[in-house]
Design an enzyme around this catalytic site. Structure first.
Site, PDB file in Angstrom:
ATOM      1  N   GLU A 114       0.845  -1.200   0.000  1.00 47.51           N
ATOM      2  CA  GLU A 114       0.000   0.000   0.000  1.00 47.51           C
ATOM      3  C   GLU A 114       0.875   1.242   0.000  1.00 47.51           C
ATOM      4  O   GLU A 114       2.088   1.167   0.197  1.00 47.51           O
ATOM      5  CB  GLU A 114      -0.933  -0.015   1.221  1.00 47.51           C
ATOM      6  CG  GLU A 114      -1.999  -1.094   1.115  1.00 47.51           C
ATOM      7  CD  GLU A 114      -2.929  -1.155   2.297  1.00 47.51           C
ATOM      8  OE1 GLU A 114      -2.904  -0.256   3.154  1.00 47.51           O
ATOM      9  OE2 GLU A 114      -3.674  -2.141   2.387  1.00 47.51           O
ATOM     10  N   HIS A 243      -9.230   9.414   2.389  1.00 51.67           N
ATOM     11  CA  HIS A 243      -8.744   8.311   1.550  1.00 51.67           C
ATOM     12  C   HIS A 243      -8.899   8.729   0.094  1.00 51.67           C
ATOM     13  O   HIS A 243      -9.936   9.253  -0.296  1.00 51.67           O
ATOM     14  CB  HIS A 243      -9.541   7.037   1.838  1.00 51.67           C
ATOM     15  CG  HIS A 243      -8.862   5.803   1.335  1.00 51.67           C
ATOM     16  ND1 HIS A 243      -8.721   5.535  -0.010  1.00 51.67           N
ATOM     17  CD2 HIS A 243      -8.262   4.780   1.990  1.00 51.67           C
ATOM     18  CE1 HIS A 243      -8.073   4.384  -0.151  1.00 51.67           C
ATOM     19  NE2 HIS A 243      -7.775   3.909   1.047  1.00 51.67           N
ATOM     20  N   ARG A 290      -0.870   8.819   1.611  1.00 50.31           N
ATOM     21  CA  ARG A 290      -2.249   9.187   1.304  1.00 50.31           C
ATOM     22  C   ARG A 290      -2.512  10.688   1.215  1.00 50.31           C
ATOM     23  O   ARG A 290      -3.328  11.128   0.417  1.00 50.31           O
ATOM     24  CB  ARG A 290      -3.122   8.638   2.424  1.00 50.31           C
ATOM     25  CG  ARG A 290      -4.010   7.569   1.932  1.00 50.31           C
ATOM     26  CD  ARG A 290      -4.725   6.935   3.050  1.00 50.31           C
ATOM     27  NE  ARG A 290      -4.552   5.511   2.888  1.00 50.31           N
ATOM     28  CZ  ARG A 290      -5.035   4.616   3.709  1.00 50.31           C
ATOM     29  NH1 ARG A 290      -5.695   5.004   4.789  1.00 50.31           N
ATOM     30  NH2 ARG A 290      -4.877   3.352   3.484  1.00 50.31           N
ATOM     31  N   HIS A 351     -11.778   9.535   6.054  1.00 49.13           N
ATOM     32  CA  HIS A 351     -11.520   8.106   6.295  1.00 49.13           C
ATOM     33  C   HIS A 351     -11.048   7.799   7.711  1.00 49.13           C
ATOM     34  O   HIS A 351     -11.499   6.842   8.331  1.00 49.13           O
ATOM     35  CB  HIS A 351     -10.461   7.657   5.286  1.00 49.13           C
ATOM     36  CG  HIS A 351     -10.098   6.207   5.357  1.00 49.13           C
ATOM     37  ND1 HIS A 351     -11.002   5.214   5.065  1.00 49.13           N
ATOM     38  CD2 HIS A 351      -8.920   5.581   5.663  1.00 49.13           C
ATOM     39  CE1 HIS A 351     -10.407   4.034   5.198  1.00 49.13           C
ATOM     40  NE2 HIS A 351      -9.147   4.233   5.574  1.00 49.13           N
ATOM     41  N   ARG A 386      -1.383   9.078   8.913  1.00 52.21           N
ATOM     42  CA  ARG A 386      -1.172   7.657   9.207  1.00 52.21           C
ATOM     43  C   ARG A 386      -0.712   6.882   7.977  1.00 52.21           C
ATOM     44  O   ARG A 386      -1.238   7.051   6.877  1.00 52.21           O
ATOM     45  CB  ARG A 386      -2.480   7.040   9.705  1.00 52.21           C
ATOM     46  CG  ARG A 386      -2.424   5.546   9.909  1.00 52.21           C
ATOM     47  CD  ARG A 386      -3.741   5.008  10.410  1.00 52.21           C
ATOM     48  NE  ARG A 386      -4.793   5.179   9.454  1.00 52.21           N
ATOM     49  CZ  ARG A 386      -5.267   4.210   8.666  1.00 52.21           C
ATOM     50  NH1 ARG A 386      -4.767   2.980   8.746  1.00 52.21           N
ATOM     51  NH2 ARG A 386      -6.243   4.445   7.829  1.00 52.21           N
TER      52      ARG A 386
HETATM   53  P1  FAD Z   1     -14.190   0.656  15.556  1.00 56.34           P
HETATM   54  O1  FAD Z   1     -13.850  -0.579  14.861  1.00 56.34           O
HETATM   55  O2  FAD Z   1     -14.789   1.740  14.750  1.00 56.34           O
HETATM   56  O3  FAD Z   1     -15.184   0.302  16.737  1.00 56.34           O
HETATM   57  C1  FAD Z   1     -15.823   1.305  17.469  1.00 56.34           C
HETATM   58  C2  FAD Z   1     -16.896   0.676  18.314  1.00 56.34           C
HETATM   59  O4  FAD Z   1     -17.415   1.615  19.247  1.00 56.34           O
HETATM   60  C3  FAD Z   1     -18.095   0.198  17.518  1.00 56.34           C
HETATM   61  O5  FAD Z   1     -18.476  -1.026  18.054  1.00 56.34           O
HETATM   62  C4  FAD Z   1     -19.149   1.256  17.802  1.00 56.34           C
HETATM   63  O6  FAD Z   1     -20.470   0.818  17.670  1.00 56.34           O
HETATM   64  C5  FAD Z   1     -18.815   1.576  19.237  1.00 56.34           C
HETATM   65  N1  FAD Z   1     -19.296   2.867  19.725  1.00 56.34           N
HETATM   66  C6  FAD Z   1     -19.036   4.098  19.231  1.00 56.34           C
HETATM   67  N2  FAD Z   1     -19.634   5.034  19.990  1.00 56.34           N
HETATM   68  C7  FAD Z   1     -20.274   4.392  20.985  1.00 56.34           C
HETATM   69  C8  FAD Z   1     -21.089   4.806  22.069  1.00 56.34           C
HETATM   70  N3  FAD Z   1     -21.399   6.078  22.310  1.00 56.34           N
HETATM   71  N4  FAD Z   1     -21.596   3.872  22.898  1.00 56.34           N
HETATM   72  C9  FAD Z   1     -21.336   2.560  22.684  1.00 56.34           C
HETATM   73  N5  FAD Z   1     -20.596   2.109  21.661  1.00 56.34           N
HETATM   74  C10 FAD Z   1     -20.061   3.012  20.825  1.00 56.34           C
HETATM   75  N6  FAD Z   1      -7.125   0.301   8.965  1.00 56.34           N
HETATM   76  C11 FAD Z   1      -6.127  -0.566   8.733  1.00 56.34           C
HETATM   77  O7  FAD Z   1      -5.168  -0.633   9.519  1.00 56.34           O
HETATM   78  N7  FAD Z   1      -6.172  -1.378   7.651  1.00 56.34           N
HETATM   79  C12 FAD Z   1      -7.195  -1.366   6.758  1.00 56.34           C
HETATM   80  O8  FAD Z   1      -7.220  -2.122   5.806  1.00 56.34           O
HETATM   81  C13 FAD Z   1      -8.244  -0.438   6.971  1.00 56.34           C
HETATM   82  N8  FAD Z   1      -9.283  -0.355   6.101  1.00 56.34           N
HETATM   83  C14 FAD Z   1     -10.323   0.473   6.386  1.00 56.34           C
HETATM   84  C15 FAD Z   1     -11.441   0.494   5.545  1.00 56.34           C
HETATM   85  C16 FAD Z   1     -12.535   1.260   5.867  1.00 56.34           C
HETATM   86  C17 FAD Z   1     -13.719   1.298   4.943  1.00 56.34           C
HETATM   87  C18 FAD Z   1     -12.527   2.039   7.038  1.00 56.34           C
HETATM   88  C19 FAD Z   1     -13.709   2.875   7.395  1.00 56.34           C
HETATM   89  C20 FAD Z   1     -11.424   2.047   7.865  1.00 56.34           C
HETATM   90  C21 FAD Z   1     -10.319   1.266   7.553  1.00 56.34           C
HETATM   91  N9  FAD Z   1      -9.197   1.236   8.378  1.00 56.34           N
HETATM   92  C22 FAD Z   1      -8.183   0.370   8.125  1.00 56.34           C
HETATM   93  C23 FAD Z   1      -9.195   1.926   9.662  1.00 56.34           C
HETATM   94  C24 FAD Z   1      -9.559   0.908  10.749  1.00 56.34           C
HETATM   95  O9  FAD Z   1     -10.538   0.028  10.259  1.00 56.34           O
HETATM   96  C25 FAD Z   1     -10.084   1.561  11.987  1.00 56.34           C
HETATM   97  O10 FAD Z   1      -9.252   2.617  12.366  1.00 56.34           O
HETATM   98  C26 FAD Z   1     -10.134   0.550  13.125  1.00 56.34           C
HETATM   99  O11 FAD Z   1     -10.914  -0.546  12.719  1.00 56.34           O
HETATM  100  C27 FAD Z   1     -10.702   1.192  14.356  1.00 56.34           C
HETATM  101  O12 FAD Z   1     -10.933   0.195  15.304  1.00 56.34           O
HETATM  102  P2  FAD Z   1     -11.542   0.600  16.694  1.00 56.34           P
HETATM  103  O13 FAD Z   1     -11.717  -0.650  17.457  1.00 56.34           O
HETATM  104  O14 FAD Z   1     -10.744   1.683  17.272  1.00 56.34           O
HETATM  105  O15 FAD Z   1     -12.965   1.264  16.328  1.00 56.34           O
HETATM  106  C1  SIN Z   2      -7.373   0.523   2.385  1.00 60.57           C
HETATM  107  O1  SIN Z   2      -7.585  -0.671   2.258  1.00 60.57           O
HETATM  108  O2  SIN Z   2      -7.075   1.291   1.471  1.00 60.57           O
HETATM  109  C2  SIN Z   2      -7.490   1.119   3.745  1.00 60.57           C
HETATM  110  C3  SIN Z   2      -6.269   0.857   4.499  1.00 60.57           C
HETATM  111  C4  SIN Z   2      -6.165   1.753   5.682  1.00 60.57           C
HETATM  112  O3  SIN Z   2      -6.998   2.634   5.897  1.00 60.57           O
HETATM  113  O4  SIN Z   2      -5.194   1.579   6.414  1.00 60.57           O
END
Ligand code: FAD
Ligand code: SIN
Length: 536
Positions: A114, A243, A290, A351, A386
């Site tokens: 990437e 993104h 990015r 993103h 990032r």
């Molecule tokens: P999340 O996975 O967003 O979880 C947050 C949780 O908190 C959810 O369960 C939500 O419902 C809960 N929540 C929020 N507010 C409240 C509230 N008030 N009360 C109760 N619950 C609440 N990163 C990578 O490293 N590699 C990738 O390939 C990648 N691809 C991505 C693709 C997409 C489309 C997106 C959107 C992001 C991507 N990212 C990627 C970024 C990465 O997915 C996220 O940064 C990461 O998953 C965040 O994890 P988290 O556990 O911090 O939050």
């Molecule tokens: C992607 O698959 O392009 C997202 C990866 C990331 O947000 O780290």
């Protein structure tokens, strides 16, 4: 009556669930509170994968160097080293929890590439990495006897010893600490009280602050808003990662991600004349970090007035497209785009939040007993931009470190029970006002998109600030006078977070990483963090 737990975990993405499992394995009682069903999270939509160094052709030092370059001078180098060192162990941990990363025919890991990475080091499960990780973690928490899982519970507000003292008209005679939280059970409309020795915020990102985002509806910045209201330090909120390649649809504001891994396998960005243009902007072309690619796309679109540009995945062999990107292929096909013969219409979309609640490398925030990890937190790893696929890795590493730290904290604080008063809220609902609220949702998102986007000016930031301040006043009047529901609570948080992004953006009088402001196009010599903290 409050329910009592050793630790409350808010959020069921990769960060919250990894942390909950570790702390539960050490024998503590955990409540996982999540506002929708457990799987609904940014994690569930992650595509590209998780960066980690395992190959003999790669070195952690190289991953560190790539992260520092991408972070544009603002990473905390020691945080980068500490976190990336645990990459291989994190992959092992996820594998043990049931994640079967894609392998090559000879059994070695299939490593993707990437933007900003000088080596192939992205572990993935085709292009549905997050979904598979989420499924494995949800299954594990459902099997854990020490974890109670509260789906459809919306965490509203942290309860701290200082707030309790204020409520009781007493003076606080100890260090302020978190003692629990209020959560709205959205299935019966009741606000429930949860007491605990410690709380982890793992509520993810803020993408919904913007009109166009790759993030699902849950990403409304609730954890940051709760922490800020409790006086916790928040930093670097101006660094919003756009993104470069989200699928453009003129009929919908939905922005489905076209993973950077597609460019990693050879896809080319083209303008409306069909010309490749990235070379004009950066020698690394499509695989520049990015911020660089998103700005190049923005500039090409502005120059020609185009509504979108193209991603040309036709150079990628058909077999590779089907094997590595079945989910993206299917989404495009549903929209009438066949990846091996058609170009994909793309635009940038909000993103990822690189700033957030400031924590140390043990996930500890500035408030005693309050931990944060995952996208909600700012550890110093990402700096001003990032590096792709470092987010899932950071979430696992900090969840593990935070779990060890909370165990030490519990050895002192466990069992300290405080009587917490029940929530007192308004009872009235006013349907006329609710229509105004719906408009306000729209207004915040549009204001942020138009005025606080990829390229900024001080004048537009000031305009955005004025609008957000008005909306903030309106929502808070509403909050204190009417019965709360999920949409009202989210809007209140969204407006607050929008204000924090603007405050930080106005503090930074330079262009660095994801913050590009035309009034200050150069970088300062001595980079520093921006900070926002509410005085209690
Ligand atoms: P999340 O996975 O967003 O979880 C947050 C949780 O908190 C959810 O369960 C939500 O419902 C809960 N929540 C929020 N507010 C409240 C509230 N008030 N009360 C109760 N619950 C609440 N990163 C990578 O490293 N590699 C990738 O390939 C990648 N691809 C991505 C693709 C997409 C489309 C997106 C959107 C992001 C991507 N990212 C990627 C970024 C990465 O997915 C996220 O940064 C990461 O998953 C965040 O994890 P988290 O556990 O911090 O939050
Ligand atoms: C992607 O698959 O392009 C997202 C990866 C990331 O947000 O780290």
């Amino acid at each position: 009556m409050a329910e009592f737990y050793d630790v409350i975990v808010v959020g069921s993405g990769i960060a919250g669930l990894s942390f909950a499992l570790k702390v539960a394995e050490a024998g503590h009682r955990i409540a996982v509170i999540t506002k929708k069903n457990s799987a609904e999270s940014n994690t569930n939509y992650a595509q590209g994968g998780i960066a980690a160094v395992t190959s003999k052709k790669d070195e952690v030092n190289m991953h560190v160097a790539d992260t520092l370059v991408s972070g544009d001078g603002l990473c905390d180098e020691s945080a980068v080293r500490e976190i990336l060192r645990d990459g291989a162990a994190s992959i092992d941990q996820l594998t043990e929890r049931g994640v079967a990363f894609t392998q090559l025919e000879d059994g070695r890991a299939s490593l993707g590439k990437e933007g900003g990475h000088t080596k192939r080091r992205i572990f993935h499960v085709q292009d549905v990495t997050g979904k598979v990780i989420e499924e494995a973690l949800v299954k594990s928490i459902e099997e854990s006897p020490n974890i109670d899982n509260f789906e459809h519970h919306f965490a509203i507000e942290l309860i701290t010893s200082s707030k309790l003292c204020k409520h009781e008209g007493r003076k606080l005679d100890e260090e302020d600490r978190v003692i629990g939280l209020y959560a709205l059970n959205t299935q019966n409309d009741q606000v429930e009280t949860f007491a605990a020795s410690a709380v982890l915020l793992a509520t993810g990102g803020i993408g919904q602050v913007y009109q166009f985002t790759t993030n699902p509806f849950i990403a409304t910045g609730d954890g940051i808003a709760m922490a800020y209201r409790a006086g916790v330090e928040v930093r670097n909120m101006e660094f919003i990662q756009f993104h470069p390649t989200a699928f453009y649809s003129k009929d919908s504001s939905e922005r489905f991600l076209i993973s950077e891994a597609v460019r990693g396998e050879g896809a080319i960005l083209r303008n409306m004349k069909g010309e490749a243009f990235m070379e004009k902007y950066d020698a690394r072309k499509e695989l520049a970090p990015r911020d660089v690619v998103a700005r190049a796309i923005d500039s090409e679109m502005k120059e020609t007035g185009a509504r979108h540009l193209w991603l040309d995945a036709r150079p990628i062999p058909k077999k590779k497209l089907h094997e590595h990107f079945p989910n993206i292929y299917e989404h495009c096909a549903k929209q009438g785009i066949i990846m091996e013969s058609d170009m994909i219409p793309i635009v940038p979309a909000a993103h990822y939040l690189c700033g957030g609640i400031k924590t140390d490398l043990n996930a500890q925030t500035s408030l005693s007993g309050l931990y944060a990890c995952g996208e909600v937190a700012s550890t110093g790893l990402h700096g001003a931009n990032r590096l792709a696929s470092n987010s899932l890795l950071e979430a696992v590493v900090l969840a593990n470190r935070g779990a060890l730290s909370v165990e030490k904290y519990l050895s002192i604080a466990k069992g300290e029970v405080t009587v917490i008063p029940d929530w007192i809220g308004g009872n009235v609902r006013d349907s006329d006002e609710r229509i105004v609220l719906l408009h306000n949702w729209d207004e915040v998102k549009r204001t942020m998109w138009d005025y606080v986007g990829i390229v900024r000016t001080s004048k537009r930031l000031e305009r955005a600030r004025t609008r957000i301040q008005t909306l903030d006043k309106e929502i808070n009047d509403y909050y204190w006078n009417f019965k709360v529901d999920e949409s009202l609570l989210e809007l209140r948080n969204l407006i607050l977070v929008a204000g924090l992004i603007i405050d930080c953006a106005l503090q930074r009088k330079e262009s660095r990483g994801l913050h590009f402001i035309t009034d200050y196009p150069e970088k300062n010599d001595a980079p520093c963090d921006t900070k926002v903290r509410r005085k209690l």
